[in-house]
Design a protein around this motif. Sequence first.
Motif, PDB file in Angstrom:
ATOM      1  N   ARG A 172      -2.197  -0.499   6.741  1.00 17.44           N
ATOM      2  CA  ARG A 172      -2.044  -1.790   6.524  1.00 17.44           C
ATOM      3  C   ARG A 172      -0.646  -2.320   7.467  1.00 17.44           C
ATOM      4  O   ARG A 172      -0.738  -3.144   8.143  1.00 17.44           O
ATOM      5  CB  ARG A 172      -1.625  -2.232   5.004  1.00 17.44           C
TER       6      ARG A 172
ATOM      7  N   LYS B 124      -8.715 -10.793  -3.056  1.00 20.67           N
ATOM      8  CA  LYS B 124      -8.730 -10.436  -4.131  1.00 20.67           C
ATOM      9  C   LYS B 124      -9.496 -11.297  -5.132  1.00 20.67           C
ATOM     10  O   LYS B 124     -10.221 -11.034  -5.823  1.00 20.67           O
ATOM     11  CB  LYS B 124      -7.236  -9.972  -4.979  1.00 20.67           C
TER      12      LYS B 124
ATOM     13  N   ILE C 211      -3.929 -10.775   1.251  1.00 24.77           N
ATOM     14  CA  ILE C 211      -4.298  -9.908   0.012  1.00 24.77           C
ATOM     15  C   ILE C 211      -4.857 -10.832  -1.352  1.00 24.77           C
ATOM     16  O   ILE C 211      -5.823 -10.412  -1.811  1.00 24.77           O
ATOM     17  CB  ILE C 211      -3.187  -9.002  -0.136  1.00 24.77           C
TER      18      ILE C 211
ATOM     19  N   SER D  85     -15.414  -6.298   3.357  1.00 28.59           N
ATOM     20  CA  SER D  85     -14.428  -5.235   2.709  1.00 28.59           C
ATOM     21  C   SER D  85     -13.138  -5.286   3.142  1.00 28.59           C
ATOM     22  O   SER D  85     -12.236  -5.578   2.506  1.00 28.59           O
ATOM     23  CB  SER D  85     -14.901  -3.978   2.884  1.00 28.59           C
ATOM     24  N   SER D  86     -12.972  -5.557   4.547  1.00 25.43           N
ATOM     25  CA  SER D  86     -11.765  -5.849   5.160  1.00 25.43           C
ATOM     26  C   SER D  86     -11.072  -6.984   4.671  1.00 25.43           C
ATOM     27  O   SER D  86      -9.667  -7.108   4.284  1.00 25.43           O
ATOM     28  CB  SER D  86     -11.736  -5.786   6.334  1.00 25.43           C
TER      29      SER D  86
ATOM     30  N   GLU E  98     -11.874  -8.790   1.735  1.00 19.94           N
ATOM     31  CA  GLU E  98     -11.380  -8.751   0.332  1.00 19.94           C
ATOM     32  C   GLU E  98     -10.282  -7.767   0.142  1.00 19.94           C
ATOM     33  O   GLU E  98      -9.546  -7.654  -0.898  1.00 19.94           O
ATOM     34  CB  GLU E  98     -12.583  -8.161  -0.151  1.00 19.94           C
ATOM     35  N   ASN E  99      -9.981  -6.782   1.054  1.00 14.44           N
ATOM     36  CA  ASN E  99      -8.803  -5.942   0.817  1.00 14.44           C
ATOM     37  C   ASN E  99      -7.521  -6.281   1.440  1.00 14.44           C
ATOM     38  O   ASN E  99      -6.501  -5.816   1.571  1.00 14.44           O
ATOM     39  CB  ASN E  99      -9.107  -4.577   1.564  1.00 14.44           C
TER      40      ASN E  99
ATOM     41  N   ARG F  77     -13.142 -11.170  -3.967  1.00 21.14           N
ATOM     42  CA  ARG F  77     -13.880  -9.937  -4.653  1.00 21.14           C
ATOM     43  C   ARG F  77     -14.153 -10.164  -6.062  1.00 21.14           C
ATOM     44  O   ARG F  77     -15.151  -9.933  -6.655  1.00 21.14           O
ATOM     45  CB  ARG F  77     -13.130  -8.534  -4.413  1.00 21.14           C
TER      46      ARG F  77
ATOM     47  N   ASP G 222       0.680  -1.259   0.012  1.00 25.08           N
ATOM     48  CA  ASP G 222       0.071   0.021   0.064  1.00 25.08           C
ATOM     49  C   ASP G 222       0.875   1.261   0.156  1.00 25.08           C
ATOM     50  O   ASP G 222       0.531   2.245  -0.689  1.00 25.08           O
ATOM     51  CB  ASP G 222      -1.003   0.202   1.095  1.00 25.08           C
TER      52      ASP G 222
ATOM     53  N   ARG H 117      -6.849  -7.127   4.870  1.00 23.81           N
ATOM     54  CA  ARG H 117      -6.613  -6.365   6.037  1.00 23.81           C
ATOM     55  C   ARG H 117      -6.747  -7.265   7.229  1.00 23.81           C
ATOM     56  O   ARG H 117      -6.359  -6.720   8.202  1.00 23.81           O
ATOM     57  CB  ARG H 117      -7.570  -5.023   6.101  1.00 23.81           C
TER      58      ARG H 117
END
Length: 116
Positions: free
Chosen positions: A36, A55, A51, A83-84, A86-87, A58, A7, A89
């Motif tokens: 991150r 990805k 990660i 969301s967390s 999929e990202n 998603r 990031d 995190r």
Amino acid sequence: MSVACPDCDSRGELLPVHARMVAGADPLATMIICPRCNGSGDIPNEMLDWIAAGKRLREKRIARGVGLREGAEVMGVLPSLLSSIENGRVDPSRYEVNWTTMQCYEISSHEADQDG
């Protein structure tokens, strides 16, 4: 073992999205600590797996036309958690959503373990 944070490119800080959009904003005055890596510039190796898995999740959700809120509802989690995940995190294995996620997106356990 750690690797460079994807990031912030190991800088440990980021320019927030809202600051990038403000004309004339001083980037140095608006830098924030990278969420991150928490400002260290490095992340644990296993976070790269988070990660990549996020990805893939998603991409599959979007390919099936499932929105974030709908996917989260089916999985029984908040959209912010999905969301967390999929990202990348958070570690998806910490949550009891893995099998539900695979069923929701018709992802086999073998496919979920694949790299891309």
